[in-house]
Motif scaffolding. Sequence first.
Motif, PDB file in Angstrom:
ATOM      1  N   GLY A   9       0.809  -1.212   0.000  1.00  0.00           N
ATOM      2  CA  GLY A   9       0.000   0.000   0.000  1.00  0.00           C
ATOM      3  C   GLY A   9       0.839   1.257   0.000  1.00  0.00           C
ATOM      4  O   GLY A   9       2.011   1.250   0.382  1.00  0.00           O
ATOM      5  N   GLY A  10       0.222   2.353  -0.438  1.00  0.00           N
ATOM      6  CA  GLY A  10       0.909   3.634  -0.422  1.00  0.00           C
ATOM      7  C   GLY A  10       0.260   4.626  -1.360  1.00  0.00           C
ATOM      8  O   GLY A  10      -0.635   4.289  -2.139  1.00  0.00           O
ATOM      9  N   SER A  11       0.731   5.860  -1.297  1.00  0.00           N
ATOM     10  CA  SER A  11       0.181   6.885  -2.192  1.00  0.00           C
ATOM     11  C   SER A  11       0.769   6.758  -3.591  1.00  0.00           C
ATOM     12  O   SER A  11       0.162   7.205  -4.562  1.00  0.00           O
ATOM     13  N   PHE A  12       1.977   6.181  -3.715  1.00  0.00           N
ATOM     14  CA  PHE A  12       2.645   6.045  -5.012  1.00  0.00           C
ATOM     15  C   PHE A  12       2.609   7.393  -5.736  1.00  0.00           C
ATOM     16  O   PHE A  12       2.104   7.506  -6.853  1.00  0.00           O
ATOM     17  N   ASP A  13       3.184   8.389  -5.090  1.00  0.00           N
ATOM     18  CA  ASP A  13       3.081   9.778  -5.546  1.00  0.00           C
ATOM     19  C   ASP A  13       4.459  10.400  -5.829  1.00  0.00           C
ATOM     20  O   ASP A  13       4.855  11.335  -5.124  1.00  0.00           O
ATOM     21  N   PRO A  14       5.191   9.917  -6.841  1.00  0.00           N
ATOM     22  CA  PRO A  14       4.795   8.910  -7.826  1.00  0.00           C
ATOM     23  C   PRO A  14       5.413   7.542  -7.520  1.00  0.00           C
ATOM     24  O   PRO A  14       6.313   7.402  -6.695  1.00  0.00           O
ATOM     25  N   PRO A  30      -2.266  13.981  -2.393  1.00  0.00           N
ATOM     26  CA  PRO A  30      -1.373  13.586  -3.473  1.00  0.00           C
ATOM     27  C   PRO A  30      -1.928  14.005  -4.824  1.00  0.00           C
ATOM     28  O   PRO A  30      -2.989  14.633  -4.912  1.00  0.00           O
ATOM     29  N   ALA A  31      -1.216  13.641  -5.885  1.00  0.00           N
ATOM     30  CA  ALA A  31      -1.692  13.897  -7.237  1.00  0.00           C
ATOM     31  C   ALA A  31      -3.012  13.167  -7.453  1.00  0.00           C
ATOM     32  O   ALA A  31      -3.350  12.226  -6.722  1.00  0.00           O
ATOM     33  N   PRO A  32      -3.797  13.566  -8.442  1.00  0.00           N
ATOM     34  CA  PRO A  32      -5.082  12.901  -8.701  1.00  0.00           C
ATOM     35  C   PRO A  32      -4.913  11.385  -8.850  1.00  0.00           C
ATOM     36  O   PRO A  32      -3.920  10.904  -9.392  1.00  0.00           O
ATOM     37  N   MET A  33      -5.911  10.666  -8.391  1.00  0.00           N
ATOM     38  CA  MET A  33      -5.865   9.207  -8.388  1.00  0.00           C
ATOM     39  C   MET A  33      -5.602   8.632  -9.782  1.00  0.00           C
ATOM     40  O   MET A  33      -4.770   7.741  -9.955  1.00  0.00           O
ATOM     41  N   GLY A  34      -6.298   9.140 -10.771  1.00  0.00           N
ATOM     42  CA  GLY A  34      -6.134   8.617 -12.124  1.00  0.00           C
ATOM     43  C   GLY A  34      -4.714   8.767 -12.628  1.00  0.00           C
ATOM     44  O   GLY A  34      -4.178   7.869 -13.295  1.00  0.00           O
ATOM     45  N   LYS A  35      -4.093   9.888 -12.315  1.00  0.00           N
ATOM     46  CA  LYS A  35      -2.715  10.130 -12.749  1.00  0.00           C
ATOM     47  C   LYS A  35      -1.762   9.161 -12.079  1.00  0.00           C
ATOM     48  O   LYS A  35      -0.870   8.589 -12.718  1.00  0.00           O
ATOM     49  N   ARG A  36      -1.935   8.947 -10.773  1.00  0.00           N
ATOM     50  CA  ARG A  36      -1.040   8.044 -10.043  1.00  0.00           C
ATOM     51  C   ARG A  36      -1.226   6.597 -10.490  1.00  0.00           C
ATOM     52  O   ARG A  36      -0.253   5.841 -10.614  1.00  0.00           O
ATOM     53  N   LEU A  37      -2.462   6.190 -10.734  1.00  0.00           N
ATOM     54  CA  LEU A  37      -2.720   4.834 -11.217  1.00  0.00           C
ATOM     55  C   LEU A  37      -2.089   4.598 -12.586  1.00  0.00           C
ATOM     56  O   LEU A  37      -1.432   3.574 -12.817  1.00  0.00           O
ATOM     57  N   ALA A  38      -2.273   5.559 -13.482  1.00  0.00           N
ATOM     58  CA  ALA A  38      -1.737   5.407 -14.833  1.00  0.00           C
ATOM     59  C   ALA A  38      -0.217   5.322 -14.813  1.00  0.00           C
ATOM     60  O   ALA A  38       0.387   4.481 -15.506  1.00  0.00           O
ATOM     61  N   SER A  59       9.971   8.884  -3.562  1.00  0.00           N
ATOM     62  CA  SER A  59       8.942   9.735  -4.157  1.00  0.00           C
ATOM     63  C   SER A  59       9.164  11.191  -3.755  1.00  0.00           C
ATOM     64  O   SER A  59       8.984  12.113  -4.563  1.00  0.00           O
ATOM     65  N   THR A  60       9.571  11.407  -2.491  1.00  0.00           N
ATOM     66  CA  THR A  60       9.816  12.765  -2.001  1.00  0.00           C
ATOM     67  C   THR A  60      10.922  13.436  -2.804  1.00  0.00           C
ATOM     68  O   THR A  60      10.804  14.605  -3.203  1.00  0.00           O
ATOM     69  N   ASP A  61      12.006  12.708  -3.054  1.00  0.00           N
ATOM     70  CA  ASP A  61      13.121  13.271  -3.827  1.00  0.00           C
ATOM     71  C   ASP A  61      12.706  13.579  -5.261  1.00  0.00           C
ATOM     72  O   ASP A  61      13.104  14.594  -5.834  1.00  0.00           O
ATOM     73  N   ILE A  62      11.925  12.681  -5.839  1.00  0.00           N
ATOM     74  CA  ILE A  62      11.465  12.898  -7.215  1.00  0.00           C
ATOM     75  C   ILE A  62      10.628  14.178  -7.299  1.00  0.00           C
ATOM     76  O   ILE A  62      10.789  14.987  -8.209  1.00  0.00           O
ATOM     77  N   ARG A  63       9.738  14.385  -6.328  1.00  0.00           N
ATOM     78  CA  ARG A  63       8.917  15.610  -6.323  1.00  0.00           C
ATOM     79  C   ARG A  63       9.795  16.839  -6.103  1.00  0.00           C
ATOM     80  O   ARG A  63       9.589  17.873  -6.729  1.00  0.00           O
ATOM     81  N   ALA A  64      10.796  16.712  -5.211  1.00  0.00           N
ATOM     82  CA  ALA A  64      11.665  17.853  -4.903  1.00  0.00           C
ATOM     83  C   ALA A  64      12.480  18.272  -6.123  1.00  0.00           C
ATOM     84  O   ALA A  64      12.781  19.471  -6.295  1.00  0.00           O
ATOM     85  N   ARG A  65      12.831  17.333  -6.960  1.00  0.00           N
ATOM     86  CA  ARG A  65      13.606  17.648  -8.162  1.00  0.00           C
ATOM     87  C   ARG A  65      12.715  18.149  -9.302  1.00  0.00           C
ATOM     88  O   ARG A  65      13.208  18.451 -10.392  1.00  0.00           O
ATOM     89  N   GLY A  66      11.419  18.207  -9.060  1.00  0.00           N
ATOM     90  CA  GLY A  66      10.500  18.680 -10.089  1.00  0.00           C
ATOM     91  C   GLY A  66      10.142  17.645 -11.120  1.00  0.00           C
ATOM     92  O   GLY A  66       9.631  17.963 -12.194  1.00  0.00           O
ATOM     93  N   GLY A  67      10.396  16.369 -10.763  1.00  0.00           N
ATOM     94  CA  GLY A  67      10.112  15.300 -11.715  1.00  0.00           C
ATOM     95  C   GLY A  67       8.691  14.785 -11.660  1.00  0.00           C
ATOM     96  O   GLY A  67       8.340  13.854 -12.387  1.00  0.00           O
ATOM     97  N   TRP A  68       7.866  15.398 -10.817  1.00  0.00           N
ATOM     98  CA  TRP A  68       6.478  14.942 -10.670  1.00  0.00           C
ATOM     99  C   TRP A  68       5.626  16.086 -10.175  1.00  0.00           C
ATOM    100  O   TRP A  68       5.863  16.631  -9.097  1.00  0.00           O
ATOM    101  N   ALA A  69       4.624  16.452 -10.952  1.00  0.00           N
ATOM    102  CA  ALA A  69       3.720  17.530 -10.561  1.00  0.00           C
ATOM    103  C   ALA A  69       2.422  16.921 -10.034  1.00  0.00           C
ATOM    104  O   ALA A  69       1.875  15.996 -10.630  1.00  0.00           O
ATOM    105  N   ARG A  70       1.937  17.438  -8.910  1.00  0.00           N
ATOM    106  CA  ARG A  70       0.727  16.888  -8.306  1.00  0.00           C
ATOM    107  C   ARG A  70      -0.548  17.404  -8.959  1.00  0.00           C
ATOM    108  O   ARG A  70      -1.619  16.877  -8.697  1.00  0.00           O
ATOM    109  N   GLY A  71      -0.445  18.384  -9.774  1.00  0.00           N
ATOM    110  CA  GLY A  71      -1.653  18.938 -10.386  1.00  0.00           C
ATOM    111  C   GLY A  71      -2.169  18.119 -11.538  1.00  0.00           C
ATOM    112  O   GLY A  71      -1.546  17.193 -11.984  1.00  0.00           O
TER     113      GLY A  71
END
Length: 213
Positions: free
Chosen positions: A30-35, A71-79, A201-213
Amino acid sequence: MLVAMQSVMQFTMRSDLPYARPGQVIGLLGGSFDPAHEGHVHITKMALKRFGLDRVWWLVSPGNPLKTRGPAPMGKRLAHARQIMQHPKVRVTDLEARTGTRYTAATLDAIKGLYPGVTFVWLMGADNLAQFHLWQDWKDIMETTPVGVIARPGTRGAARNSVAAQSFAHARLPARASRLLGRCGAPCWCFINVPMSDASSTDIRARGGWARG
């Protein structure tokens, strides 16, 4: 009437649920997988092999209701998760959203109700074991569900000395017998060390590699 309504709800939910047959042993991650990232893929493959699992299902969480920013929208994270995790024995799911649960204990109860005869193993990183005693109904989880713990960088000592590890020391399965985890009956948990990826996932977001919008 209530029982009938519950049966209809379960039947409706089953139309697109992952398949499992009685007797199988399925790991749940389990998890948010964000991303989702290669670290998730790595521990999933290790869990399949080391714990002797028939399948692993990712439970992509709708989000933590206690956090002000979700987190980012569910559909985006699932895809994205389905793009990253491509393996014949792994299924990326939105089961937690379907069951309407947010806490692990309730999610496990709901899933077990949908799959009688299937054994589920809860998978977690060693960092989660270190603070597992803070989870809601954590003792019930340990008492009723086999737990597979996978070491992550820098977390081995804290995990082994955690409240959960000490409280359930009597139920620990040796790493050399890890493939028996899903067949030893709860309470039963196993801690394994594997070559680890330090992806975060935190590092990926911090580097701008994942947008939550």
